[in-house]
Design a protein around this motif. Structure first.
Motif, PDB file in Angstrom:
ATOM      1  N   MET A  51     -11.994  10.816  42.966  1.00 54.55           N
ATOM      2  CA  MET A  51     -12.434  10.409  41.626  1.00 54.55           C
ATOM      3  C   MET A  51     -13.585   9.406  41.664  1.00 54.55           C
ATOM      4  N   ILE A  52     -13.752   8.725  42.771  1.00 54.22           N
ATOM      5  CA  ILE A  52     -14.752   7.653  42.841  1.00 54.22           C
ATOM      6  C   ILE A  52     -16.177   8.159  42.589  1.00 54.22           C
ATOM      7  N   PRO A  53     -16.635   9.267  43.219  1.00 50.32           N
ATOM      8  CA  PRO A  53     -18.003   9.730  42.901  1.00 50.32           C
ATOM      9  C   PRO A  53     -18.188  10.116  41.437  1.00 50.32           C
ATOM     10  N   SER A  54     -17.150  10.670  40.810  1.00 46.68           N
ATOM     11  CA  SER A  54     -17.272  11.024  39.393  1.00 46.68           C
ATOM     12  C   SER A  54     -17.374   9.781  38.521  1.00 46.68           C
ATOM     13  N   ILE A  55     -16.654   8.734  38.894  1.00 48.07           N
ATOM     14  CA  ILE A  55     -16.732   7.482  38.136  1.00 48.07           C
ATOM     15  C   ILE A  55     -18.135   6.877  38.268  1.00 48.07           C
ATOM     16  N   ILE A  56     -18.674   6.943  39.469  1.00 45.99           N
ATOM     17  CA  ILE A  56     -20.038   6.435  39.676  1.00 45.99           C
ATOM     18  C   ILE A  56     -21.040   7.258  38.864  1.00 45.99           C
ATOM     19  N   ALA A  57     -20.848   8.586  38.854  1.00 42.72           N
ATOM     20  CA  ALA A  57     -21.745   9.448  38.067  1.00 42.72           C
ATOM     21  C   ALA A  57     -21.626   9.142  36.582  1.00 42.72           C
ATOM     22  N   CYS A  58     -20.422   8.876  36.108  1.00 43.64           N
ATOM     23  CA  CYS A  58     -20.241   8.552  34.684  1.00 43.64           C
ATOM     24  C   CYS A  58     -20.872   7.205  34.344  1.00 43.64           C
ATOM     25  N   ALA A  59     -20.794   6.261  35.266  1.00 43.33           N
ATOM     26  CA  ALA A  59     -21.454   4.969  35.028  1.00 43.33           C
ATOM     27  C   ALA A  59     -22.964   5.156  34.948  1.00 43.33           C
ATOM     28  N   TYR A  60     -23.485   5.991  35.834  1.00 45.79           N
ATOM     29  CA  TYR A  60     -24.916   6.312  35.782  1.00 45.79           C
ATOM     30  C   TYR A  60     -25.252   7.000  34.466  1.00 45.79           C
ATOM     31  N   GLY A  61     -24.411   7.947  34.041  1.00 43.45           N
ATOM     32  CA  GLY A  61     -24.642   8.669  32.787  1.00 43.45           C
ATOM     33  C   GLY A  61     -24.551   7.784  31.571  1.00 43.45           C
ATOM     34  N   TRP A  62     -23.647   6.803  31.617  1.00 41.26           N
ATOM     35  CA  TRP A  62     -23.528   5.857  30.501  1.00 41.26           C
ATOM     36  C   TRP A  62     -24.832   5.072  30.346  1.00 41.26           C
ATOM     37  N   TYR A  63     -25.397   4.666  31.476  1.00 44.04           N
ATOM     38  CA  TYR A  63     -26.639   3.899  31.456  1.00 44.04           C
ATOM     39  C   TYR A  63     -27.801   4.738  30.921  1.00 44.04           C
ATOM     40  N   HIS A  64     -27.802   6.033  31.238  1.00 41.92           N
ATOM     41  CA  HIS A  64     -28.893   6.911  30.819  1.00 41.92           C
ATOM     42  C   HIS A  64     -28.551   7.742  29.597  1.00 41.92           C
ATOM     43  N   PHE A  71     -20.953  14.365  30.802  1.00 41.60           N
ATOM     44  CA  PHE A  71     -19.822  13.578  31.297  1.00 41.60           C
ATOM     45  C   PHE A  71     -18.680  14.491  31.726  1.00 41.60           C
ATOM     46  N   ALA A  72     -18.394  15.489  30.905  1.00 43.34           N
ATOM     47  CA  ALA A  72     -17.301  16.418  31.219  1.00 43.34           C
ATOM     48  C   ALA A  72     -17.601  17.194  32.495  1.00 43.34           C
ATOM     49  N   LEU A  73     -18.842  17.633  32.659  1.00 38.92           N
ATOM     50  CA  LEU A  73     -19.216  18.363  33.871  1.00 38.92           C
ATOM     51  C   LEU A  73     -19.129  17.474  35.116  1.00 38.92           C
ATOM     52  N   ALA A  74     -19.510  16.217  34.973  1.00 37.02           N
ATOM     53  CA  ALA A  74     -19.427  15.297  36.116  1.00 37.02           C
ATOM     54  C   ALA A  74     -17.982  15.143  36.577  1.00 37.02           C
ATOM     55  N   ILE A  75     -17.057  15.108  35.635  1.00 39.66           N
ATOM     56  CA  ILE A  75     -15.647  14.947  35.995  1.00 39.66           C
ATOM     57  C   ILE A  75     -15.042  16.272  36.445  1.00 39.66           C
ATOM     58  N   VAL A  76     -15.268  17.330  35.659  1.00 37.23           N
ATOM     59  CA  VAL A  76     -14.636  18.625  35.946  1.00 37.23           C
ATOM     60  C   VAL A  76     -15.150  19.234  37.245  1.00 37.23           C
ATOM     61  N   LEU A  77     -16.418  19.070  37.561  1.00 34.27           N
ATOM     62  CA  LEU A  77     -16.955  19.617  38.803  1.00 34.27           C
ATOM     63  C   LEU A  77     -16.900  18.611  39.958  1.00 34.27           C
ATOM     64  N   GLY A  78     -17.059  17.351  39.647  1.00 32.09           N
ATOM     65  CA  GLY A  78     -17.118  16.342  40.699  1.00 32.09           C
ATOM     66  C   GLY A  78     -15.806  16.136  41.432  1.00 32.09           C
ATOM     67  N   VAL A  79     -14.708  16.027  40.707  1.00 30.78           N
ATOM     68  CA  VAL A  79     -13.412  15.754  41.342  1.00 30.78           C
ATOM     69  C   VAL A  79     -12.981  16.894  42.266  1.00 30.78           C
ATOM     70  N   PRO A  80     -12.995  18.166  41.828  1.00 28.73           N
ATOM     71  CA  PRO A  80     -12.555  19.226  42.748  1.00 28.73           C
ATOM     72  C   PRO A  80     -13.450  19.394  43.975  1.00 28.73           C
ATOM     73  N   PHE A  81     -14.766  19.282  43.794  1.00 28.71           N
ATOM     74  CA  PHE A  81     -15.655  19.424  44.949  1.00 28.71           C
ATOM     75  C   PHE A  81     -15.465  18.295  45.952  1.00 28.71           C
ATOM     76  N   THR A  82     -15.338  17.083  45.451  1.00 28.58           N
ATOM     77  CA  THR A  82     -15.120  15.955  46.352  1.00 28.58           C
ATOM     78  C   THR A  82     -13.758  16.055  47.018  1.00 28.58           C
ATOM     79  N   LEU A  83     -12.748  16.485  46.277  1.00 26.53           N
ATOM     80  CA  LEU A  83     -11.414  16.662  46.850  1.00 26.53           C
ATOM     81  C   LEU A  83     -11.430  17.719  47.943  1.00 26.53           C
ATOM     82  N   ALA A  84     -12.131  18.815  47.713  1.00 29.89           N
ATOM     83  CA  ALA A  84     -12.241  19.859  48.738  1.00 29.89           C
ATOM     84  C   ALA A  84     -12.945  19.331  49.990  1.00 29.89           C
ATOM     85  N   ALA A  85     -13.991  18.549  49.793  1.00 36.90           N
ATOM     86  CA  ALA A  85     -14.702  17.973  50.942  1.00 36.90           C
ATOM     87  C   ALA A  85     -13.810  17.006  51.716  1.00 36.90           C
ATOM     88  N   LEU A  86     -13.026  16.206  51.014  1.00 40.53           N
ATOM     89  CA  LEU A  86     -12.115  15.276  51.684  1.00 40.53           C
ATOM     90  C   LEU A  86     -11.033  16.013  52.463  1.00 40.53           C
TER      91      LEU A  86
END
Length: 102
Positions: A51-64, A71-86
């Motif tokens: 979840m950490i990369p998605s949270i960082i992406a959302c913080a970046y998105g909030w700023y921009h 936001f939804a794509l950052a969470i929905v795609l970010g968490v599974p891809f990062t989990l698979a990599a881990l």
């Protein structure tokens, strides 16, 4: 009081007396290989770390000022891809650890 009675010199004297046949001195501060415990991450640990990369992406998105869809794509795609990599990384680490033991 003997000026060479501190713990460092005592451990050095002990290490010098414990020399192996090949002449190398054992390091009293180095942990043994057999005593090292390897922590196996649980599913909860992997999920939290994913979840950490998605949270960082959302913080970046909030700023921009991202849209809600981004936001939804950052969470929905970010968490599974990062989990698979881990998970893949953990499998490779376990294989490497197993090959070291053999």
């Amino acid at each position: 009081m003997d000026k060479n009675s501190n713990p460092f010199t005592e451990s050095t004297k002990t290490a010098k007396s414990e020399q192996k046949d090949d002449g190398h001195t054992l390091n009293p501060y180095q942990p043994s290989i057999t005593g090292a415990k390897i922590i196996q991450p649980t599913a909860g640990h992997l999920l939290v770390w994913s979840m950490i990369p998605s949270i960082i992406a959302c913080a970046y998105g909030w700023y921009h000022s991202w849209s809600t869809l981004k936001f939804a794509l950052a969470i929905v795609l970010g968490v599974p891809f990062t989990l698979a990599a881990l998970i893949l990384n953990e499998k490779e680490r376990a294989k490497g650890q197993q090959s070291k033991l053999e």
